[in-house]
Design an enzyme around this catalytic site. Structure first.
Site, PDB file in Angstrom:
ATOM      1  N   ASP A  97     -41.524   1.225  42.310  1.00  0.00           N
ATOM      2  CA  ASP A  97     -42.616   1.926  41.641  1.00  0.00           C
ATOM      3  C   ASP A  97     -42.539   3.434  41.875  1.00  0.00           C
ATOM      4  OD1 ASP A  97     -44.158   0.114  40.095  1.00  0.00           O
ATOM      5  OD2 ASP A  97     -44.883  -0.824  41.930  1.00  0.00           O
TER       6      ASP A  97
ATOM      7  N   GLU B 198     -46.570   4.774  46.562  1.00  0.00           N
ATOM      8  CA  GLU B 198     -45.536   4.379  45.592  1.00  0.00           C
ATOM      9  C   GLU B 198     -45.659   5.107  44.260  1.00  0.00           C
ATOM     10  OE1 GLU B 198     -45.798   0.155  44.858  1.00  0.00           O
ATOM     11  OE2 GLU B 198     -47.971   0.133  44.991  1.00  0.00           O
TER      12      GLU B 198
ATOM     13  N   HIS C  18     -47.244  -9.213  43.193  1.00  0.00           N
ATOM     14  CA  HIS C  18     -46.138  -9.604  42.315  1.00  0.00           C
ATOM     15  C   HIS C  18     -45.604 -11.005  42.612  1.00  0.00           C
ATOM     16  CE1 HIS C  18     -46.062  -5.732  40.457  1.00  0.00           C
ATOM     17  NE2 HIS C  18     -45.785  -5.106  41.578  1.00  0.00           N
TER      18      HIS C  18
END
Lengths: 253, 253, 253, 253, 253, 253
Positions: E173, E147, E45
């Site tokens: 997540d 996650e 990310h």
């Protein structure tokens, strides 16, 4: 642009190949002028990515040396991108099964032999006169790496996959895979026996065998043994060795 | 961080210096590990600019080797910037008069010795314990290049400028300036006579003399002759020479 | 695009200015969204060059914050380039004499006020409706740094140079120049006395005074004292301070 | 490598020159293949710096088109650097006096004609057979820009400076300097009269005159008028115009 | 180079980890000096790719802090490349099944534990004395991210995969996967219950559990709860928060 | 930020789309200002990678034009990364089966529609007011490329996959796949018949159809035929065509 490696192989000659780990066009430009037949951008273990590969290709272009790439993995996205960028040969690591070899072929060739997507953004500029797309399948070399016990065991089936132009042996991974110390310029008779087998199997199919070497002396021996493409270390390795020797000599050592 | 060149000079020793023309941190990082005492980023004739210099410095840092810069010109903006980036020595081309030497000194030192502006953005992190600004003037080497007939004629006045730590001789420009062929590793007795004079004048003032060399053998001779800093070609030159030799040997030449 | 700093100054308001040392568009883009009136790319002591400045400007653009530059030196090439790139203000270090101030003005304005060359490659896209060139001289701020004893002694003559919109005080260089320890957020009454003088002289000429600060608390005090542009450290400084505090707190410190 | 501009001028022919503002090797590579005689990297008003210039040169190289540079300013550091990078012509902005012309000549030529420092890091690779340094002074074009009232008034003395190969007219700055609206493709008889004078004065000295144009039609007229080098806008300008027209046409406009 | 995270875990201690989203070596270099035990380049990310990761590693190197990477996906090409670049830990997103965990292990370890290919281009330079390849499998941390609901349901089988050194929890997540609002520093007892379960299952197998946190206060609580690796936001998040607070304070807010 | 393509499609209008192959923010910035409704970074055949895509997005941002990406392949890592970077549409090559379409949807949407991981590092800044994550699934366009015989045969099943917003036709690959010459602006009735079928099938499901075109005239015809997104060549293609025409015209051709 003629593929000098393909031409040499057709003439039964061996080529001497440079290897690029430094992600810089200037470094590549200077290295390409040193007498190599081809120069390969190493996107697997070199400090290279796609845009640095394009930059290196731009540096290589004026020399007329054939540009190739070792891709990081057998994956259609990056194989298409490096071919579009102008690679005339794709060396692909860790091809261990005929299915993996078939996938490599599929990603590398335009239809009907493969499923490569059309869009040779840079390659098209330097393509053959009749149009890049018409000659690309003929002009590009597809070269799986043979570097594991599994690949050796599957070697005949891998070599029988249509579209394979050559193989490239990674000695250190091959050793690793057999439980030996990973290194180049191997003298172990067991490994040399594998080389003999690979040369025999490729030779009888009209396929070239290439090898990664640590030193020019060993590379020379391997040409004499029958390898048709020999790489010598990489540019950063030659540079570091030369620098260490120079420092020592300057200090009177 | 201790300035290894300064320490060596205090101890009367010569240093062997690497030279960077490739604008890449990885290349610099590998080169810095080859045994050099110092490594200089060549912003004048190398393919380098300010940001590539910073990148090279980051590559050099873990080796502990002393980073220096040859700036493109005797200009306060870039001299301040490379010092802020962490240069521990400034080699400045074409310093031909005492006034030019005084300006170089002025740009390189903090007040009161000079007018360098405060803001050691990267240098401050690796500065001496007491605070970078307190020791910078002591820790940084100011090294004008002596490479023209005019500079030779002004040599005593240039060397008398307070703040000059050493000189660096550029043989090819020096030859050019005297109407000789521009080259390194000169054997012309006239030029060697100039070297003798420079060694004498620097030596009697406690100033070090450096020289750019083409080969380690010549560099070694120059250390014996009295030079205290010898550079051997640059990384791209050593790389290219090594590659040409390797290709030739691999071809059985 | 309206110059928010100019508008604020016309309205008698102070602006809070961000400062960029990290040569990255993403970092600049995020920083520009934090509430600043203007953001300045620091090409003198920041790790910035011309292309990183352009990248930072592109990152800043969507925020609508006014982009400015501290140039590395009072030199026409780089001043023209940053204005062409879209700078709406030029902060220039080490302007110590009226002649230096006049040269700064000359480099920054189009004819007839100055000799800036025409070619606003990026600035033109975001220029005022009537055409960038028609309004540039009105829209751009020319801001010499006052940061030496010499500049203070020349302050009235410098401020009288037509075309000066504001001054920017560099406290650490100012201290250095007077033989004091170089630092920000100075409490020394002597230095504060200089600030008072600068505020008086600028104020009576309708010129704004700016100051580089280390902390937001000090910056707030300086706004109250009369400064019309306050910078707080830079993005890397704020980041490092925040990180050190966070690490300490996470460890229970 | 032969200088195609110099050869054309010797043969009395005009050259059509491309202009690069986008700092990218791929863009430059594609643009160089469009039929230009020469391509100039614009480091003054283009979004270019030294390393992007090197990258553009690498992109241009395979096309065989002659690479030139418009430097940002008449400054020895950058002039030396772009020549070392392979520029075969230096276009220098704002040369307004014979002294400025002499300095440009000095920075651009090796001794004895000038004081350029030796170290053609990239240019040397593509230099003439006999050695780059031996032919550089013959092979490189030195082209001051004539773009102010002052330069027009000094034109004869400027043109008499030995070593000037051509001049390059910047119409928008020239207009600006005379109080006219800054633009290209000028029809104002006063400005056209200046062009006539420049053509006459250059022609009688065997010096070429170049001009920056906004459109190919105007460029064609200017060739007929006697200009020997015509540039058409730049690559980003041609791209933007083509895109606007394409969008309009796709929308049925 | 010793792996500080591994050493801390052996000693039963928790580590505080920095997180890099800005693709810049200078920013990484400064951030690495803030007291972290390890710093992770976020290639999933963060605004990072392979070459920016190498640059960040070069920036981190002098600090001696342990470099890790969150790879963009569980893919052998990129996992090999970041390990070759010097990563001492691989955090892999979205490992939801034991098979995915086994593949992660396979890609990360040299034979015989895995199939990682040999060629530690940069890692080799900083490897352990006995040779990088001999100790890499011992020295590198393999850390799947837990996650999703699916991962929680498979947790015991995932943790039983040989070669897993730790897990890393991505709270937002995880929340998303359970239909909750995606956020950090969760107080929902249901989620905290999952954390308890993860700590219990990892602890009984001698495996460490890590967590991504939004604030240092929450990170501190999580260390006390039993997490052995806590990350606090990322560098751009800390920077932005600090800047917003500084602007507000400077304005007297 | 509103998705202008989505809004146009809701209103039954066609959009004209730009296409970026040059990896440069400045080039993208200028191109985005030419009147396009959307601009797509081509990471498959363009000279683009992830970081150049981010840079192009930063260049595009001020124009307010909707940024999209053609990803290199149907792979979760890169799809997540470009969405995090701010892409409002994902065009994915070579989607030939409903399963491949389902995977594309899964990678592109947050739970519960898909499994995209949370972390919109740049997209979050420009997201809708209520929070990027809440509206992303509504705001992002998922557009598989239909460009093979296999895809045409599977077209109804592909279009029935929930979450598909449109399709994008790649004419040259489509031709290739049917054994025809790969080209744009096809007039072959067989291919036009396929277009008719695609328009019918998409239309009856409320899905938009897009097409890559070589010329604005053809693009205009295709809008009239029913296509809702037409791309015209790419920026480098328009630039090269314009340059070739300009050179010819300047030479009087």
């Amino acid at each position: 642009m003629a593929n000098k490696v393909k031409e040499a192989w057709k003439a039964g000659k061996a080529v001497v190949n440079g290897w690029l780990a430094i992600p810089n066009a200037f470094s590549a430009e200077m290295y390409a002028q040193c007498g190599w037949d081809s120069v390969t951008v190493d996107m697997q273990h070199g400090v290279q990515d796609y845009l640095s590969c394009v930059a290196c290709f731009q540096g290589i272009q004026p020399s007329g040396v054939t540009p190739m790439v070792r891709v990081p993995w057998n994956e259609p996205g990056i194989i298409g991108k490096v071919l579009d960028a102008g690679a005339q040969g794709v060396i692909c690591p860790m091809v261990n099964t005929p299915d993996e070899a078939r996938r490599l072929v599929q990603y590398s060739y335009y239809p009907p032999q493969g499923t490569r997507s059309n869009g040779p953004i840079r390659a098209g500029v330097y393509g053959e006169a009749g149009g890049y797309q018409k000659t690309a399948n003929e002009n590009i070399l597809v070269i799986p790496m043979i570097e594991t016990k599994q690949a050796i065991e599957n070697i005949e089936a891998i070599l029988d996959v249509p579209g394979i132009d050559g193989i490239y042996v990674g000695p250190s991974d091959l050793c690793f895979s057999y439980g030996l110390e990973p290194k180049l310029d191997v003298e172990d008779p067991f490994v040399l026996g594998i080389y003999e087998k690979l040369l025999k199997e490729t030779s009888k199919r009209g396929i070239a065998a290439g090898l990664h070497n640590g030193s020019p002396a060993y590379a020379h021996r391997m040409i004499q043994m029958g390898f048709k493409l020999v790489t010598i270390s990489n540019e950063v390795g030659l540079m570091v060795n030369a620098a260490k020797a120079a420092v020592k000599q300057a200090r009177g050592g």
